[in-house]
Scaffold this active site. Structure first.
Site, mmCIF file in Angstrom:
data_model
loop_
_atom_site.group_PDB
_atom_site.id
_atom_site.type_symbol
_atom_site.label_atom_id
_atom_site.label_comp_id
_atom_site.label_asym_id
_atom_site.label_seq_id
_atom_site.Cartn_x
_atom_site.Cartn_y
_atom_site.Cartn_z
ATOM 1 N N ARG A 201 21.355 -0.344 -17.824
ATOM 2 C CA ARG A 201 21.578 -1.188 -18.551
ATOM 3 C C ARG A 201 22.691 -1.229 -20.030
ATOM 4 N NH1 ARG A 201 16.508 1.706 -19.094
ATOM 5 N NH2 ARG A 201 14.604 1.413 -18.100
ATOM 6 N N LYS A 225 15.451 3.827 -22.803
ATOM 7 C CA LYS A 225 14.415 3.849 -23.315
ATOM 8 C C LYS A 225 13.285 4.653 -23.899
ATOM 9 C CE LYS A 225 13.486 -1.860 -21.761
ATOM 10 N NZ LYS A 225 12.629 -2.125 -20.997
ATOM 11 N N HIS A 295 22.650 -7.678 -16.837
ATOM 12 C CA HIS A 295 21.726 -6.862 -15.847
ATOM 13 C C HIS A 295 21.163 -7.735 -14.356
ATOM 14 C CE1 HIS A 295 17.929 -5.477 -17.434
ATOM 15 N NE2 HIS A 295 17.352 -6.094 -16.639
ATOM 16 N N ARG A 298 22.834 -4.763 -13.260
ATOM 17 C CA ARG A 298 22.058 -3.797 -12.414
ATOM 18 C C ARG A 298 21.145 -4.127 -11.470
ATOM 19 N NH1 ARG A 298 18.271 -0.218 -15.406
ATOM 20 N NH2 ARG A 298 16.357 -0.173 -15.654
ATOM 21 N N HIS A 321 12.848 3.304 -14.950
ATOM 22 C CA HIS A 321 12.185 3.175 -14.882
ATOM 23 C C HIS A 321 10.564 4.107 -14.909
ATOM 24 C CE1 HIS A 321 13.374 -1.116 -12.815
ATOM 25 N NE2 HIS A 321 13.970 -0.590 -14.128
ATOM 26 N N TYR A 330 12.540 -5.458 -6.177
ATOM 27 C CA TYR A 330 13.202 -5.077 -5.864
ATOM 28 C C TYR A 330 13.728 -5.549 -4.017
ATOM 29 C CZ TYR A 330 15.680 -4.298 -9.817
ATOM 30 O OH TYR A 330 15.838 -4.769 -11.538
#
Length: 349
Positions: A201, A225, A295, A298, A321, A330
């Site tokens: 990110r 995150k 993004h 990414r 993730h 994806y």
């Protein structure tokens, strides 16, 4: 913490928060504290949840609720219905419903609600659009764009690279300006290479320190995150860009404000994500590519990995993730590309 989170959510939310009955206002602050300290949510996530909960409780007060224990499912549904009538998108409604459920569950555990009234709250299924993805040749053109920019020399009049991706035509630059311009180009190149090579990110890329680079193993240490740490590999082109930046570019931009930051702005401070987005978008436009964000790079990295045969769980780990469901989108992108190629190439498509 809770009050700080509220105050940063925007003036409207702050004023509404202050106008809530004291018990409800304290509940919002305690919920924000729980999200930040116990759940380890990011400041952005806390702000979003708090904004939603303040809106919900303001609606509850307007419906006659003066205590949190009076909050029930009908109030939650009424609040969502009001959001819908004011034009909120399906994705916004889904997020707000999730905020209400999280708040209800917390309040019940904390003894503030006799029942978890939000558990039965349904929300519209958010329409999930496929992410925009560059072709491999387009991604290569983008990451190599800084290398194709003309370099400046003392006394020359040309298109000169200026701080943080800006450009001017017909600018006469001296030697120090030319050196700084070349340093910015090297910074831009390593930013683009890292974003595409690792799929990180933009906030993660800007948060990298020099010590997070393992040159021997060609791996970067990323804090994603929730503060989750992961190791992400990168390739030879990114290593070359890193070597050039650390050897010839960063020393020219580094100053008292630099600290250990890997990527620097033109004034020596840590590169911020907003500037990084502008850099990516600017080079994409210059290269004649579709509108592109960090993004999108990414998304492109993940899609190209899967198309090249990478395992889905490996891509999940690389992207950071927490759920495999986030990575599975994806595979849909790859299938859509396959279908497009089939329709174009097969005689009986």
């Amino acid at each position: 913490m809770g009050a700080v989170a509220v105050s940063r959510s925007g003036r409207g939310t702050r004023v509404i928060h202050q106008e809530l009955p004291p018990a409800l206002r304290d509940a919002v602050d305690d919920f924000a504290e729980h999200l930040a300290r116990v759940r380890n949510r990011s400041a952005h996530t806390v702000r979003a949840y708090v904004t939603d909960v303040v809106s919900l409780l303001d609606h509850a007060v307007r419906m006659g609720c003066v205590e949190l224990a009076e909050l029930d499912l009908s109030v939650l549904r009424s609040w969502l219905a009001r959001q819908r009538t004011t034009g909120a998108a399906r994705t916004s409604l889904a997020r707000r419903a999730a905020s209400a459920r999280a708040f209800s569950a917390w309040a019940h555990r904390a003894g503030l609600l006799p029942a978890d009234v939000g558990a039965a709250l349904a929300s519209p299924r958010a329409h999930r659009e496929l992410p925009s993805v560059l072709r491999a040749d387009q991604a290569a053109a983008l990451v190599e764009a800084p290398a194709r920019k003309p370099k400046t020399a003392q006394g020359t009049t040309t298109t000169a690279a200026l701080p943080d991706g800006a450009a001017t035509t017909g600018a006469t630059v001296d030697a120090s300006d030319a050196a700084a311009a070349e340093a910015v180009l090297l910074r831009d190149r390593v930013l683009l290479e890292l974003l595409y090579a690792t799929g990180v990110r933009v906030s993660e890329a800007c948060g990298l320190d020099v010590g997070d680079i393992d040159h021997g193993r060609r791996v970067i240490r990323v804090f994603g995150k929730g503060g989750r740490e992961r190791a992400v590999p990168y390739g030879v082109p990114a290593q070359r860009a890193l070597d050039d930046w650390l050897g010839r570019g960063r020393p020219l931009l580094a100053g008292a404000r630099s600290g250990d930051a890997l990527l620097l702005g033109a004034r020596g401070g840590r590169l911020n994500p907003t500037t990084a987005r502008q850099i990516v978008g600017g080079y994409a436009e210059t290269a004649g590519l579709p509108r592109t964000s960090p993004h999108a790079l990414r998304h492109s990295a993940a899609t190209h990995l899967l198309e090249g045969g990478a395992d889905l769980r490996a891509v999940q780990e690389l992207l950071g993730h927490s759920s495999l469901a986030s990575t599975q989108i994806y595979t849909h992108v790859s299938v859509e590309r396959l279908r497009a190629a089939y329709r174009q190439a097969h005689p009986r498509a």
